[in-house]
Scaffold this active site. Sequence first.
Site, PDB file in Angstrom:
ATOM      1  N   VAL A  71       0.682  -0.788   0.007  1.00 39.99           N
ATOM      2  CA  VAL A  71      -0.105  -0.016  -0.133  1.00 39.99           C
ATOM      3  C   VAL A  71       1.128   0.978   0.390  1.00 39.99           C
ATOM      4  O   VAL A  71       1.791   1.340   0.334  1.00 39.99           O
ATOM      5  CB  VAL A  71      -0.945   0.245   0.942  1.00 39.99           C
ATOM      6  CG1 VAL A  71      -1.531   1.733   1.077  1.00 39.99           C
ATOM      7  CG2 VAL A  71      -1.578  -1.151   1.195  1.00 39.99           C
ATOM      8  N   ASP A 107     -14.114 -10.414   6.917  1.00 43.27           N
ATOM      9  CA  ASP A 107     -12.594 -10.226   7.361  1.00 43.27           C
ATOM     10  C   ASP A 107     -12.261  -9.097   8.779  1.00 43.27           C
ATOM     11  O   ASP A 107     -11.664  -8.588   8.106  1.00 43.27           O
ATOM     12  CB  ASP A 107     -11.280 -10.131   6.441  1.00 43.27           C
ATOM     13  CG  ASP A 107     -10.179 -11.042   6.824  1.00 43.27           C
ATOM     14  OD1 ASP A 107     -10.066 -12.074   8.166  1.00 43.27           O
ATOM     15  OD2 ASP A 107      -9.172 -10.260   5.780  1.00 43.27           O
TER      16      ASP A 107
END
Length: 846
Positions: free
Chosen positions: A512, A622
Amino acid sequence: MEKFNKSHRIHIPPLLVLGFLLQFSSLHLSSSAYNFPDKYFINCGSNQDVSDNRRSFIGDENSGSLSFTKPSSSVESTNNSQNSNTSTLYNAARVFRQQSSYAFDATDVGNSTSYLVRLHFLAFASAVDLSSAVFDVSASGFLLLHNFTAKNYTNSPLVKEFFLPISTNNKNTKFRIYFTPQQSSLAFVNAIEVFPAPPVDFNLSGAIKVGSRIGSSSVLQTVYRINVGGQEIPSAGETIWRKWVQDDNFLDQTNNSKASQFYSSKPSYQSGYSEYVAPDLVYQTAREMKDNISVGSNITWGFTVNKSADHLVRFHFCDIISVSLNVLQFNAYINGNFKEEIDPNVGGQLAAPFCYDFVVGSHDSTVMSIGIGSAANLLGNKAFLNGLEIFEIKEGQAAIPIEEETSTNKIKTPVVIGSAVGGSVLICILVIGLFLFLRRRKTKPAEHSSWGHVPPYVGGGSSHSRISDPTINSSRVPNLHLGLKIPFAEIQLATKNFNSKLIIGKGGFGNVYKGTLVNGTKVAVKRSSSESGQGLPEFQTEIMVLSKIRHRHLVSLIGYCDERSEMILVYEFMEKGTLRDHLYSRDFPRLTWKQRLEICIGAAQGLHYLHKGSSSGIIHRDVKSTNILLDKNLVAKVADFGLSKSGPLDEFETHVSTNVKGTFGYLDPEYFRTEQLTEKSDVYSFGVVLLEVLCARPAIDNLLPREQMNLAEWAMKCKYKGLLEDIVDPSIKSQINPNSLRKFSETAEKCLQEDSADRPAMSDVIWDLEYSLQLQQTPVPREPHEDSTANASSAFIRHNVQRLPSLSTTVDGEDDSILLGADHDLLEMSASEVFSQLRDEGARAR
């Protein structure tokens, strides 16, 4: 730590190579005592033969040596729009209204000591409601499935796979599989595979014991089969149709290991090993420790298992990383408190496969930790692993009725006859068989059971253990969101050509990067990595979900890019990073208790909106502290929707059956056990997050003693003993109002109930957390016993919550259908204001 010497290593009986001809004229390796299976592959409830991945499934209404007892009926699918990716094998099923059995001719089992059994289920639309079926399945005196239902397995089939011991008496009789409907229900099956397994031993009595008393033959059901360091191996191209999944999603952390370079040569199989133990591709790849990792470091994988069962764990090793012999020695670890020394120098040459087997006892925990690592007193500073298998040992006994000599229905299936074997080859086989028999008598213990291999009932999680299976089958991103597409050149410019200095995080999908678009917007750019365990399905799901929803407590998708085989997602930039960072990292200031409560409330509101406020109903699947991001004002936003599941709201009010996905340590044990997904699975995961917030420690910590490793289990034990305050984050312990702590811990406990029906909805969690915040801000001190609102607050909240609109403060103006109500004044209220009104209204009512 317990220590066993290498004399306990489990050696697999020799498999010698012979050629045999398949119907596609392809050559496969085999043991001289094993014939490649050509029976039984049964297309149940049909007179049609179906070819599927080198197997010929024979319609059970054709003639042959197959029979089943009791009256039955066949049904066909009435759904003409059935998924095109679903095999025609699932267009029919056989239905039983009373206990019945398929009987297979057991006279031709060769040298095998176990049957490989696969049962296929798909509750397709038909004249009979297959989704209402509830039944047991048993064989060889063992209960394989109990109160089994295939409800909502309407889009993709479910395959259950087992190894069953072959009784000596059965070799001249019949092998039977019983289907027993519960009460007034029915039983059904779409397809069955039964064939003698290759003679590949899983010797339970001789395996290294890790807190287990198992010593006799039992049924094995595959839970995980992992190609460590390599790509997924589909069942279609595997020798006996096993499927091996990637290990990336089960890793505890990814920065201390790397995937080894592909080994192009065929493994140097030694006596007792062949592709029937594991295919070449498993031994041609591995995961190893990075060069700069310190001595004593470990690579750890995490798995969710049945806490009431023992498990057989098999480690696959093949040294493809050493440049010479006698360079490496390292340790294998199980559950953090067991260690076995591994010596990879096998057979005097490199790249020689070998295995270690362990029987791991049940320990009242859903967590199993597997690790490898170097040690200071051992040679080298490396450790590696090629493959891993985990089997559940099923010991449930089942009563077997006395069969009548004459079945009420006789159904035969043709037997495919192989090529005749020359007399000289036959003599060689007899000699080799005698040699193996004598060798077994000399080296094997008296109590012995032999097992084969079976494709997995797959599971797992993301940063700890993501359990991955495709949820979207299309090959490209649908052209429904072209307005969100961002050119690759613009993303390169925004990230300075993906400058490594701009990396702000790394997850299961890839790196990221922090970036700035040409219009000045700061963004977070998530770029898929070729080494990632995630791919197109998660990429597509993220776009589909985030392009349809807007909420103050859900991270916003700015755009995506799928040029040049790239998969890139661009989000709004969250200045303060993840909740996990603020709980554990020394680089971030500690959050106050009030800030933590507000963050939890915000995340709960985001999840509540997903469950009830979006038009399609979404389960996140999740939920964890790394997927709760914080903006510059510490406003919480739920992120990472790659595993999300959406569907009609009324469908989620019951459950959705699906392959299990989630993260190790956060995964709902009921979801793992039943494969039936509900919004309460998110509630369980959120309960783990609440404990993380309270205790400032990870959901799983492999460095802690075994009983403390799993945060949810350890915290609840402490709470029951009245010791919860002992594990509260010391930095906030003095800040917490005792009543606020009590309410907060009760909320977490309710979220973590093993039965999903006992867990609260996210709306109730919001109100309970709001009340905990109110207690924290109460100026008048109270004794802990004075807080009797745990039940009272739930009573008046639930009475009113049904008529409240969504608490969403930010909505998509183009889609008003996502709102639960139309009162915009209430929508602009804070959760605290709504809570205060409820409290005052409740007080007036009383």
